[in-house]
Design a protein around this motif. Structure first.
Motif, PDB file in Angstrom:
ATOM      1  N   PHE B 134       0.829  -1.209   0.000  1.00 12.79           N
ATOM      2  CA  PHE B 134       0.000   0.000   0.000  1.00 12.79           C
ATOM      3  C   PHE B 134       0.862   1.256   0.000  1.00 12.79           C
ATOM      4  O   PHE B 134       0.533   2.242  -0.662  1.00 12.79           O
ATOM      5  CB  PHE B 134      -0.945   0.015   1.204  1.00 12.79           C
ATOM      6  CG  PHE B 134      -2.099  -0.936   1.069  1.00 12.79           C
ATOM      7  CD1 PHE B 134      -2.735  -1.103  -0.142  1.00 12.79           C
ATOM      8  CD2 PHE B 134      -2.550  -1.663   2.152  1.00 12.79           C
ATOM      9  CE1 PHE B 134      -3.788  -1.981  -0.288  1.00 12.79           C
ATOM     10  CE2 PHE B 134      -3.602  -2.541   2.027  1.00 12.79           C
ATOM     11  CZ  PHE B 134      -4.232  -2.707   0.808  1.00 12.79           C
ATOM     12  N   ILE B 135       1.958   1.220   0.755  1.00 14.40           N
ATOM     13  CA  ILE B 135       2.857   2.384   0.793  1.00 14.40           C
ATOM     14  C   ILE B 135       3.461   2.597  -0.594  1.00 14.40           C
ATOM     15  O   ILE B 135       3.516   3.725  -1.098  1.00 14.40           O
ATOM     16  CB  ILE B 135       3.964   2.160   1.850  1.00 14.40           C
ATOM     17  CG1 ILE B 135       3.374   2.178   3.267  1.00 14.40           C
ATOM     18  CG2 ILE B 135       5.062   3.193   1.716  1.00 14.40           C
ATOM     19  CD1 ILE B 135       3.048   3.525   3.810  1.00 14.40           C
ATOM     20  N   ALA B 136       3.882   1.492  -1.228  1.00 17.81           N
ATOM     21  CA  ALA B 136       4.443   1.605  -2.580  1.00 17.81           C
ATOM     22  C   ALA B 136       3.398   2.170  -3.532  1.00 17.81           C
ATOM     23  O   ALA B 136       3.689   3.036  -4.367  1.00 17.81           O
ATOM     24  CB  ALA B 136       4.915   0.237  -3.064  1.00 17.81           C
ATOM     25  N   PHE B 137       2.157   1.728  -3.374  1.00 10.42           N
ATOM     26  CA  PHE B 137       1.074   2.223  -4.228  1.00 10.42           C
ATOM     27  C   PHE B 137       0.822   3.707  -3.953  1.00 10.42           C
ATOM     28  O   PHE B 137       0.575   4.484  -4.882  1.00 10.42           O
ATOM     29  CB  PHE B 137      -0.185   1.400  -3.951  1.00 10.42           C
ATOM     30  CG  PHE B 137      -1.338   1.759  -4.829  1.00 10.42           C
ATOM     31  CD1 PHE B 137      -1.330   1.407  -6.165  1.00 10.42           C
ATOM     32  CD2 PHE B 137      -2.417   2.455  -4.329  1.00 10.42           C
ATOM     33  CE1 PHE B 137      -2.385   1.754  -6.982  1.00 10.42           C
ATOM     34  CE2 PHE B 137      -3.474   2.798  -5.141  1.00 10.42           C
ATOM     35  CZ  PHE B 137      -3.463   2.448  -6.471  1.00 10.42           C
ATOM     36  N   ALA B 138       0.888   4.106  -2.687  1.00  9.05           N
ATOM     37  CA  ALA B 138       0.675   5.510  -2.340  1.00  9.05           C
ATOM     38  C   ALA B 138       1.740   6.390  -2.988  1.00  9.05           C
ATOM     39  O   ALA B 138       1.426   7.443  -3.554  1.00  9.05           O
ATOM     40  CB  ALA B 138       0.685   5.688  -0.819  1.00  9.05           C
ATOM     41  N   ILE B 139       2.994   5.946  -2.929  1.00 18.38           N
ATOM     42  CA  ILE B 139       4.076   6.735  -3.539  1.00 18.38           C
ATOM     43  C   ILE B 139       3.864   6.818  -5.046  1.00 18.38           C
ATOM     44  O   ILE B 139       3.912   7.899  -5.643  1.00 18.38           O
ATOM     45  CB  ILE B 139       5.452   6.092  -3.228  1.00 18.38           C
ATOM     46  CG1 ILE B 139       5.729   6.101  -1.743  1.00 18.38           C
ATOM     47  CG2 ILE B 139       6.567   6.830  -3.957  1.00 18.38           C
ATOM     48  CD1 ILE B 139       6.905   5.251  -1.340  1.00 18.38           C
ATOM     49  N   GLY B 140       3.583   5.658  -5.651  1.00 18.07           N
ATOM     50  CA  GLY B 140       3.396   5.631  -7.101  1.00 18.07           C
ATOM     51  C   GLY B 140       2.249   6.516  -7.537  1.00 18.07           C
ATOM     52  O   GLY B 140       2.380   7.309  -8.481  1.00 18.07           O
ATOM     53  N   SER B 141       1.105   6.437  -6.841  1.00 17.51           N
ATOM     54  CA  SER B 141      -0.051   7.226  -7.259  1.00 17.51           C
ATOM     55  C   SER B 141       0.184   8.709  -7.008  1.00 17.51           C
ATOM     56  O   SER B 141      -0.241   9.553  -7.800  1.00 17.51           O
ATOM     57  CB  SER B 141      -1.314   6.747  -6.546  1.00 17.51           C
ATOM     58  OG  SER B 141      -1.135   6.817  -5.172  1.00 17.51           O
ATOM     59  N   TYR B 142       0.883   9.045  -5.923  1.00 11.34           N
ATOM     60  CA  TYR B 142       1.177  10.462  -5.658  1.00 11.34           C
ATOM     61  C   TYR B 142       2.038  11.041  -6.777  1.00 11.34           C
ATOM     62  O   TYR B 142       1.733  12.108  -7.328  1.00 11.34           O
ATOM     63  CB  TYR B 142       1.889  10.607  -4.314  1.00 11.34           C
ATOM     64  CG  TYR B 142       2.352  12.023  -4.045  1.00 11.34           C
ATOM     65  CD1 TYR B 142       1.457  12.982  -3.603  1.00 11.34           C
ATOM     66  CD2 TYR B 142       3.675  12.397  -4.260  1.00 11.34           C
ATOM     67  CE1 TYR B 142       1.864  14.290  -3.387  1.00 11.34           C
ATOM     68  CE2 TYR B 142       4.095  13.693  -4.053  1.00 11.34           C
ATOM     69  CZ  TYR B 142       3.187  14.636  -3.606  1.00 11.34           C
ATOM     70  OH  TYR B 142       3.594  15.925  -3.398  1.00 11.34           O
ATOM     71  N   LEU B 143       3.081  10.310  -7.134  1.00 14.87           N
ATOM     72  CA  LEU B 143       3.984  10.818  -8.177  1.00 14.87           C
ATOM     73  C   LEU B 143       3.277  10.876  -9.530  1.00 14.87           C
ATOM     74  O   LEU B 143       3.490  11.799 -10.314  1.00 14.87           O
ATOM     75  CB  LEU B 143       5.230   9.929  -8.278  1.00 14.87           C
ATOM     76  CG  LEU B 143       6.156   9.981  -7.086  1.00 14.87           C
ATOM     77  CD1 LEU B 143       7.319   9.024  -7.269  1.00 14.87           C
ATOM     78  CD2 LEU B 143       6.676  11.385  -6.864  1.00 14.87           C
ATOM     79  N   PHE B 144       2.414   9.894  -9.765  1.00 13.90           N
ATOM     80  CA  PHE B 144       1.709   9.867 -11.055  1.00 13.90           C
ATOM     81  C   PHE B 144       0.704  11.014 -11.153  1.00 13.90           C
ATOM     82  O   PHE B 144       0.639  11.712 -12.171  1.00 13.90           O
ATOM     83  CB  PHE B 144       0.991   8.527 -11.212  1.00 13.90           C
ATOM     84  CG  PHE B 144       0.234   8.392 -12.485  1.00 13.90           C
ATOM     85  CD1 PHE B 144       0.893   8.144 -13.679  1.00 13.90           C
ATOM     86  CD2 PHE B 144      -1.146   8.533 -12.515  1.00 13.90           C
ATOM     87  CE1 PHE B 144       0.198   8.033 -14.862  1.00 13.90           C
ATOM     88  CE2 PHE B 144      -1.847   8.426 -13.693  1.00 13.90           C
ATOM     89  CZ  PHE B 144      -1.170   8.181 -14.871  1.00 13.90           C
ATOM     90  N   ARG B 145      -0.058  11.239 -10.097  1.00 16.95           N
ATOM     91  CA  ARG B 145      -1.114  12.255 -10.159  1.00 16.95           C
ATOM     92  C   ARG B 145      -0.537  13.663 -10.151  1.00 16.95           C
ATOM     93  O   ARG B 145      -1.149  14.593 -10.661  1.00 16.95           O
ATOM     94  CB  ARG B 145      -2.068  12.083  -8.970  1.00 16.95           C
ATOM     95  CG  ARG B 145      -2.942  10.860  -9.109  1.00 16.95           C
ATOM     96  CD  ARG B 145      -3.966  10.806  -8.035  1.00 16.95           C
ATOM     97  NE  ARG B 145      -4.874  11.937  -8.119  1.00 16.95           N
ATOM     98  CZ  ARG B 145      -5.470  12.490  -7.079  1.00 16.95           C
ATOM     99  NH1 ARG B 145      -5.256  12.018  -5.892  1.00 16.95           N
ATOM    100  NH2 ARG B 145      -6.280  13.509  -7.226  1.00 16.95           N
ATOM    101  N   ARG B 146       0.652  13.818  -9.555  1.00 20.11           N
ATOM    102  CA  ARG B 146       1.244  15.153  -9.535  1.00 20.11           C
ATOM    103  C   ARG B 146       1.704  15.549 -10.939  1.00 20.11           C
ATOM    104  O   ARG B 146       1.768  16.725 -11.267  1.00 20.11           O
ATOM    105  CB  ARG B 146       2.429  15.163  -8.567  1.00 20.11           C
ATOM    106  CG  ARG B 146       2.888  16.555  -8.228  1.00 20.11           C
ATOM    107  CD  ARG B 146       4.008  16.493  -7.240  1.00 20.11           C
ATOM    108  NE  ARG B 146       5.163  15.797  -7.813  1.00 20.11           N
ATOM    109  CZ  ARG B 146       6.297  15.645  -7.154  1.00 20.11           C
ATOM    110  NH1 ARG B 146       6.423  16.088  -5.920  1.00 20.11           N
ATOM    111  NH2 ARG B 146       7.308  15.026  -7.719  1.00 20.11           N
ATOM    112  N   GLY B 147       2.050  14.519 -11.717  1.00 20.08           N
ATOM    113  CA  GLY B 147       2.424  14.784 -13.101  1.00 20.08           C
ATOM    114  C   GLY B 147       3.836  15.272 -13.276  1.00 20.08           C
ATOM    115  O   GLY B 147       4.544  15.554 -12.358  1.00 20.08           O
TER     116      GLY B 147
END
Lengths: 218, 147
Positions: B134-147
């Protein structure tokens, strides 16, 4: 059980995974707990850079969202440290250490700077590669001893844990705890949000201190 | 002199990854040279593979509707271990007894000795593992959504 860390004052049982609080692990636990509280409560400062030789200065703008994410990662890192400092099971220890590694990647990666993100990428690769010796070490401990409980392993009169397992475990922790190298180089300490970055260094220090106790105890 | 050279080398973070990889390779070679390592026959979590079982690839051990014996390090900490091995509904149990095909659907039926070890005696591990994901997913989604 008596180990280099002293006699356990208190045992916390989660089935086969028994957390033990010796004076040594308790002091690491309290350190991680206090710093997690500091991270939760502290407000990151804004950074001012003075233009050398003049009265001018400029401030660096940091988004609240970024700081919020980094605080979340720091708190997660603190909680992972709490687990890693007291757990009494080799496999559980490796899991908590890899959690510390990945949250450190998160703290570094959230900074919006190309240089810092390059460093975060490199560190992420090292943390990824570090899991191989880390879990390999735990697997060798399980295969050669048939158990993963540190209390059982320390109770044996003749240490059956091969040297290579201890070496692999240490190398794995080195890989996961390599963040301070990147943080220092990546100008992270000058970046806004200092308490979150110091969590990288503190967590690495804590897991290094713990793995020393683990390999001496086994 | 040599220390300043080493520290100059380490201070470039591009060099740390090859350094770590080299250390890993060296240790793995030493590990291979130290083979064979003794294998402890008395493992805490034994695993049997029963090829003749109708649930074969996913047979997790334990007989449905009876309490199984779970070997654990501290049995007093897991007093309820062995009760949740009934991973088959009556229909599945009927299918398992009459056909050879239930092995393909057993993923829908959590249970068995393996799951008792994972969720009961080693439950904390099972909590920490998805936390890492979940932490890995949180980092990935944060970086992806920030663009």
């Amino acid at each position: 059980m008596s180990s280099v860390g002293g006699t356990p004052l208190f045992l916390l049982e989660f089935g086969d995974i028994v957390m033990y609080f010796t004076p040594y692990t308790t002091s690491l636990f309290i350190l991680a707990l206090v710093f997690t509280c500091i991270v939760i409560l502290s407000r990151p400062e804004n950074q001012l850079d003075i233009i050398f030789g003049s009265d001018g200065y400029y401030t660096k703008e940091t988004e609240v969202e970024e700081l919020r994410f980094r605080r979340f990662m720091s708190i997660a890192c603190g909680l992972a440290c709490l687990g890693a400092t007291v757990t009494g099971d080799v496999f559980d220890f490796t899991l908590f250490v890899s959690l510390v590694g990945i949250t450190n990647v998160g703290i570094v990666a959230a900074v919006r700077s190309r240089h810092v993100q390059n460093a975060a990428f490199q560190y992420g690769i090292v943390a990824l590669a570090g899991t191989v010796p880390l879990f390999g070490g735990a697997a060798i401990v399980a295969a050669t001893n048939g158990t993963l409980s540190m209390i059982e392993l320390s109770a044996r009169t003749m240490s059956g844990v091969p040297l290579i397992a201890k070496a692999l475990l240490t190398l794995g922790v080195m890989g996961e705890g390599m963040a301070p190298f990147y943080a220092a180089k990546a100008e992270m300490f000058r970046a806004p949000g200092a308490p979150y970055v110091i969590m990288c260094s503190l967590s690495s220090l804590l897991i290094f201190l713990r793995v020393v106790e683990v390999i001496i105890t086994m | 002199m040599i220390i300043s050279r080493i520290s100059a080398f380490i201070s470039d973070f591009e060099n740390l990854m090859p350094l770590f990889a080299g250390a890993c390779a060296l240790l793995f070679i030493i590990g291979i040279l130290m083979l064979p390592l003794p294998y402890e026959e008395k493992q805490l979590y034994p695993k049997q593979i029963n090829r003749s079982s109708t649930l074969d690839p996913y047979d997790r051990g334990g007989s449905p509707f009876t309490r199984a014996t779970i070997i654990s390090q501290y049995p007093q900490n897991s007093p309820t271990a062995g009760y949740v091995t009934t991973y088959l509904t009556p229909l599945s149990w009927f299918l398992a007894n009459t056909t050879q095909h239930l092995g393909t659907t057993i993923v829908a039926h959590p249970g068995g000795i393996l799951d008792e070890i994972l969720y009961n005696t080693r439950g904390l591990d099972t909590v920490v593992e998805p936390t890492i994901l979940f932490i890995a997913f949180a980092i990935g989604s944060y970086l992806f959504r920030r663009g």
